[in-house]
Write a protein that holds these residues in place. Structure first.
Motif, PDB file in Angstrom:
ATOM      1  N   THR A  82      70.490 -20.834  -7.140  1.00 22.36           N
ATOM      2  CA  THR A  82      69.022 -21.296  -7.158  1.00 22.36           C
ATOM      3  C   THR A  82      68.599 -22.107  -8.151  1.00 22.36           C
ATOM      4  N   ALA A  83      69.480 -22.041  -9.338  1.00 24.43           N
ATOM      5  CA  ALA A  83      69.068 -23.016 -10.620  1.00 24.43           C
ATOM      6  C   ALA A  83      69.044 -24.304 -10.175  1.00 24.43           C
ATOM      7  N   GLY A  84      69.916 -24.724  -9.022  1.00 23.60           N
ATOM      8  CA  GLY A  84      70.123 -26.161  -8.516  1.00 23.60           C
ATOM      9  C   GLY A  84      71.353 -26.818  -9.075  1.00 23.60           C
ATOM     10  N   ARG A  85      72.089 -27.852  -8.370  1.00 18.65           N
ATOM     11  CA  ARG A  85      73.436 -28.117  -8.575  1.00 18.65           C
ATOM     12  C   ARG A  85      73.321 -29.005 -10.032  1.00 18.65           C
ATOM     13  N   ASP A  86      72.323 -29.691 -10.353  1.00 15.04           N
ATOM     14  CA  ASP A  86      72.193 -30.567 -11.278  1.00 15.04           C
ATOM     15  C   ASP A  86      71.653 -29.680 -12.653  1.00 15.04           C
ATOM     16  N   TRP A  87      71.514 -28.437 -12.336  1.00 18.19           N
ATOM     17  CA  TRP A  87      71.112 -27.572 -13.589  1.00 18.19           C
ATOM     18  C   TRP A  87      72.277 -26.543 -13.881  1.00 18.19           C
ATOM     19  N   LEU A  88      72.706 -26.078 -12.760  1.00 18.87           N
ATOM     20  CA  LEU A  88      73.767 -24.814 -12.879  1.00 18.87           C
ATOM     21  C   LEU A  88      75.077 -25.348 -13.897  1.00 18.87           C
ATOM     22  N   TRP A  89      75.214 -24.535 -14.783  1.00 17.54           N
ATOM     23  CA  TRP A  89      76.444 -24.513 -15.803  1.00 17.54           C
ATOM     24  C   TRP A  89      77.220 -23.325 -16.011  1.00 17.54           C
ATOM     25  N   TYR A  90      78.585 -23.361 -15.437  1.00 18.92           N
ATOM     26  CA  TYR A  90      79.358 -22.007 -15.623  1.00 18.92           C
ATOM     27  C   TYR A  90      80.164 -22.320 -17.011  1.00 18.92           C
ATOM     28  N   LEU A  91      79.952 -21.114 -17.820  1.00 22.98           N
ATOM     29  CA  LEU A  91      80.561 -21.189 -19.097  1.00 22.98           C
ATOM     30  C   LEU A  91      82.164 -20.867 -18.919  1.00 22.98           C
ATOM     31  N   GLY A  92      82.494 -20.228 -18.067  1.00 24.94           N
ATOM     32  CA  GLY A  92      83.899 -19.963 -17.931  1.00 24.94           C
ATOM     33  C   GLY A  92      84.999 -21.013 -17.580  1.00 24.94           C
ATOM     34  N   ALA A  93      85.955 -20.514 -17.320  1.00 29.62           N
ATOM     35  CA  ALA A  93      87.210 -21.575 -17.083  1.00 29.62           C
ATOM     36  C   ALA A  93      87.598 -21.863 -15.573  1.00 29.62           C
ATOM     37  N   PRO A  94      88.171 -22.798 -15.441  1.00 26.86           N
ATOM     38  CA  PRO A  94      88.109 -23.305 -13.794  1.00 26.86           C
ATOM     39  C   PRO A  94      88.981 -22.353 -12.913  1.00 26.86           C
ATOM     40  N   GLY A  95      89.591 -21.447 -13.734  1.00 25.64           N
ATOM     41  CA  GLY A  95      90.426 -20.364 -12.811  1.00 25.64           C
ATOM     42  C   GLY A  95      89.749 -19.217 -12.142  1.00 25.64           C
ATOM     43  N   SER A  96      88.452 -19.351 -12.481  1.00 23.45           N
ATOM     44  CA  SER A  96      87.501 -18.238 -12.001  1.00 23.45           C
ATOM     45  C   SER A  96      87.287 -18.556 -10.797  1.00 23.45           C
ATOM     46  N   GLN A  97      87.972 -18.172  -9.874  1.00 23.54           N
ATOM     47  CA  GLN A  97      87.848 -18.709  -8.260  1.00 23.54           C
ATOM     48  C   GLN A  97      87.480 -17.462  -7.369  1.00 23.54           C
ATOM     49  N   GLY A  98      87.569 -16.419  -7.865  1.00 24.08           N
ATOM     50  CA  GLY A  98      87.298 -15.213  -6.973  1.00 24.08           C
ATOM     51  C   GLY A  98      88.527 -14.686  -6.373  1.00 24.08           C
ATOM     52  N   ASP A  99      89.680 -14.941  -7.170  1.00 19.93           N
ATOM     53  CA  ASP A  99      90.942 -14.224  -6.609  1.00 19.93           C
ATOM     54  C   ASP A  99      91.104 -12.801  -6.250  1.00 19.93           C
ATOM     55  N   GLY A 100      90.332 -11.976  -7.195  1.00 22.62           N
ATOM     56  CA  GLY A 100      90.237 -10.540  -6.949  1.00 22.62           C
ATOM     57  C   GLY A 100      89.857 -10.144  -5.476  1.00 22.62           C
ATOM     58  N   ILE A 101      88.891 -11.056  -5.172  1.00 19.12           N
ATOM     59  CA  ILE A 101      88.446 -10.731  -3.791  1.00 19.12           C
ATOM     60  C   ILE A 101      89.160 -11.247  -3.021  1.00 19.12           C
ATOM     61  N   ARG A 102      89.579 -12.256  -3.097  1.00 21.61           N
ATOM     62  CA  ARG A 102      90.334 -13.043  -2.151  1.00 21.61           C
ATOM     63  C   ARG A 102      91.790 -12.325  -1.646  1.00 21.61           C
ATOM     64  N   LEU A 103      92.383 -11.870  -2.755  1.00 24.64           N
ATOM     65  CA  LEU A 103      93.664 -11.362  -2.849  1.00 24.64           C
ATOM     66  C   LEU A 103      93.503  -9.817  -2.126  1.00 24.64           C
ATOM     67  N   THR A 104      92.277  -9.285  -2.096  1.00 21.96           N
ATOM     68  CA  THR A 104      92.018  -7.833  -1.741  1.00 21.96           C
ATOM     69  C   THR A 104      91.463  -7.863  -0.265  1.00 21.96           C
ATOM     70  N   MET A 105      90.959  -9.072   0.209  1.00 17.54           N
ATOM     71  CA  MET A 105      90.203  -8.810   1.486  1.00 17.54           C
ATOM     72  C   MET A 105      91.080  -8.040   2.475  1.00 17.54           C
ATOM     73  N   PRO A 106      92.361  -8.595   2.797  1.00 21.05           N
ATOM     74  CA  PRO A 106      93.512  -7.795   3.963  1.00 21.05           C
ATOM     75  C   PRO A 106      93.571  -6.529   3.762  1.00 21.05           C
ATOM     76  N   LEU A 107      93.107  -5.907   2.446  1.00 19.75           N
ATOM     77  CA  LEU A 107      93.326  -4.520   2.186  1.00 19.75           C
ATOM     78  C   LEU A 107      92.359  -3.706   2.514  1.00 19.75           C
ATOM     79  N   ASP A 108      91.095  -4.369   2.994  1.00 19.60           N
ATOM     80  CA  ASP A 108      89.877  -3.440   3.478  1.00 19.60           C
ATOM     81  C   ASP A 108      89.369  -2.795   2.292  1.00 19.60           C
ATOM     82  N   VAL A 109      89.514  -3.318   0.920  1.00 17.21           N
ATOM     83  CA  VAL A 109      88.637  -2.524  -0.096  1.00 17.21           C
ATOM     84  C   VAL A 109      87.255  -2.567  -0.010  1.00 17.21           C
ATOM     85  N   GLN A 110      86.911  -1.649  -0.646  1.00 16.32           N
ATOM     86  CA  GLN A 110      85.201  -1.668  -1.085  1.00 16.32           C
ATOM     87  C   GLN A 110      84.940  -2.857  -2.003  1.00 16.32           C
TER      88      GLN A 110
END
Length: 489
Positions: A212-240
């Motif tokens: 909601t900050a807007g594309r021209d404002w939003l700034w992520y301080l973290g590294a490019p590797g923060s891609q949500g892999d924890g969610i992506r990898l576990t979705m087939p396992l029906d995790v909470q």
């Protein structure tokens, strides 16, 4: 605990005891603790350098009851931190998980120090009774110390540029990872692969508020590797999933891509009705929910007398906290003038004219400053109790205003739900055998309110250690970690 041994008659063929996905604080701590318990460990890092987003952090760590507090005569405890943490989050954190965090983050800070991490000072983490922010020399320095310790452990191997494609699962148990055609079989897998702040599509799905900050404002301080892999990898396992929508955002003007976290005490902040709505010196952790509740744009306002007094290096003394490592300043005359020229800061000879430029009711804005200037004259902020010594009147034209947004994204905290031992839970609330998570890759440890500077690193380091210990203990068929979770919550 003795070295882990595989039964010679076992049909399980493994390459390594524990795979750790990610090399930030959580992954490095997990690897060290698992190895200390006798396990062989492989760290799989998706990027070409170790450290993930952790290496970019300020390096403050929230903790209670440490020897560093005691050395300064500060009395504190994990129990006190737990009560503060849970109350601040309205008990929207699993109590056992919150208890584990608050009880172990203090000992974890001392453990880090024992592993070469320098603690160089104490700062307020947020709005707490005593200082709990333990300052280090920065995220990279913490990473360097942990990596140095890992290099001395021959049972820990590291693989860079290995983004995990999928988890290997047999009969409901996670038994390794796959990177392309390569498979690594393990007896335990720890997710420590960070959050999803660098992935816009994942933000849309699981944590949309930063957008909601807007594309021209939003700034992520973290590294490019923060891609949500924890969610992506576990979705087939029906995790909470826990912590959906939770993130840490800092409000700033659109002056540049550098951290200047706290506002100077002389700044007046108003909402789209032209009214003050909080103490402008409040910690950024408290600021986020208050600003979101306004439901519209907010603005920082000051006058020309304040502008002229805002010389370089002058703002540190007027802030609630001057965080270590922050070297650039927003609110100084050279930056303000440059932003006026760029059209980012609005200027007007009258409050009424300024109100028109920023789109707030003129009568309200004029009334706000009549009241505020009265507070300054009396030496007391009777509305929001801001420290009077830092308040300055808004009375000398021209007047200035600039929009502020929650656009500096520090972290996300949505991911697979874990229990107090860092075991990942499925939809039926059962621990998934062989799977653990820590840090930003897990969900539910950080609540809807970020407790303050160092909350994220406390989570990563503490639950990284917990995950490593638990994985090793489970490999030895121990039903629970040796240390019990607090019985009386």
């Amino acid at each position: 605990m003795t070295d882990i041994e595989v039964d010679a008659d076992s049909e399980v063929d493994v390459d390594v005891d524990v795979v750790v996905i990610g090399s930030g604080f959580a992954g490095l701590c997990a690897a060290l603790e698992a190895e200390a318990a006798g396990a062989t460990v492989l760290i799989a890092e998706s990027q070409d350098v170790l450290g993930g987003s952790s290496r970019l952090a300020h390096g403050l760590i929230m903790g209670a009851g440490t020897r560093f507090q005691a050395a300064q005569g500060i009395t504190d405890s994990g129990d006190d931190l737990f009560r503060h943490y849970m109350t601040l989050n309205q008990w929207q954190v699993d109590p056992a998980v919150g208890w584990r965090l608050c009880q172990e983050t203090g000992p974890t800070i001392e453990w880090l120090n024992d592993h070469g991490v320098e603690i160089v000072g104490l700062y307020p983490s947020g709005d707490e009774a005593v200082p709990r922010g333990h300052a280090t020399l920065g995220g990279q320095a913490v990473v360097d110390a942990l990596v140095s310790a890992i290099r001395r452990r021959p049972r820990i191997d590291i693989a860079l540029r290995r983004r995990v494609d999928r988890l290997l699962v047999e009969d409901g148990q996670v038994c390794g990872i796959a990177v392309g055609e390569d498979e690594i079989r393990s007896r335990a897998t720890i997710l420590a692969c960070g959050g999803l702040g660098a992935n816009t599509e994942m933000l849309k799905l699981f944590c949309p508020t930063p957008l909601t900050a807007g594309r021209d404002w939003l700034w992520y301080l973290g590294a490019p590797g923060s891609q949500g892999d924890g969610i992506r990898l576990t979705m087939p396992l029906d995790v909470q999933l826990a912590g959906r929508g939770r993130s840490q955002l800092t409000m700033r003007p659109n002056f540049g891509r550098y951290p200047d976290t706290y506002f100077p005490g002389w700044l007046v902040i108003v909402n789209d009705q032209g009214r003050r709505f909080y103490n402008e010196m409040s910690p950024y952790s408290i600021t986020q929910p208050i600003v979101l509740a306004q439901g519209g744009p907010v603005f920082g306002v000051f006058d020309n007398a304040t502008r002229l007094a805002a010389s370089p290096h002058s703002t540190k003394a007027t802030k609630k906290v001057a965080l270590p490592g922050e070297t650039e300043e927003d609110w100084i005359i050279p930056k303000i003038d440059a932003m006026v020229d760029a059209g980012v800061v609005h200027r007007s000879d009258t409050i009424e004219g300024l109100a028109r430029k920023i789109g707030v009711p003129a009568a309200n804005l004029e009334g706000t400053f009549e009241r505020y200037n009265g507070h300054v004259a009396r030496g007391e902020d009777t509305d929001f109790q801001k420290v009077a010594q830092h308040m300055r009147p808004v009375a000398t034209p021209p007047f200035y205003a600039t929009e502020l947004r929650l656009y500096m994204l520090g972290l996300t905290s949505v991911g697979p739900r874990i229990d107090a031992h860092a075991r990942v839970l499925d939809q039926r609330s059962r621990a998934i055998p062989g799977l653990y998570a820590a840090g930003e890759a897990s969900g539910g440890v950080l609540g809807p309110v970020y407790a303050g500077s160092g909350n994220s690193i406390a989570n990563a380091t503490t639950f990284g250690r917990v995950a490593g210990r638990t994985a090793a203990a489970d490999l030895c068929a121990e039903a629970e970690v040796a240390e019990p979770v607090g019985a009386a919550l």
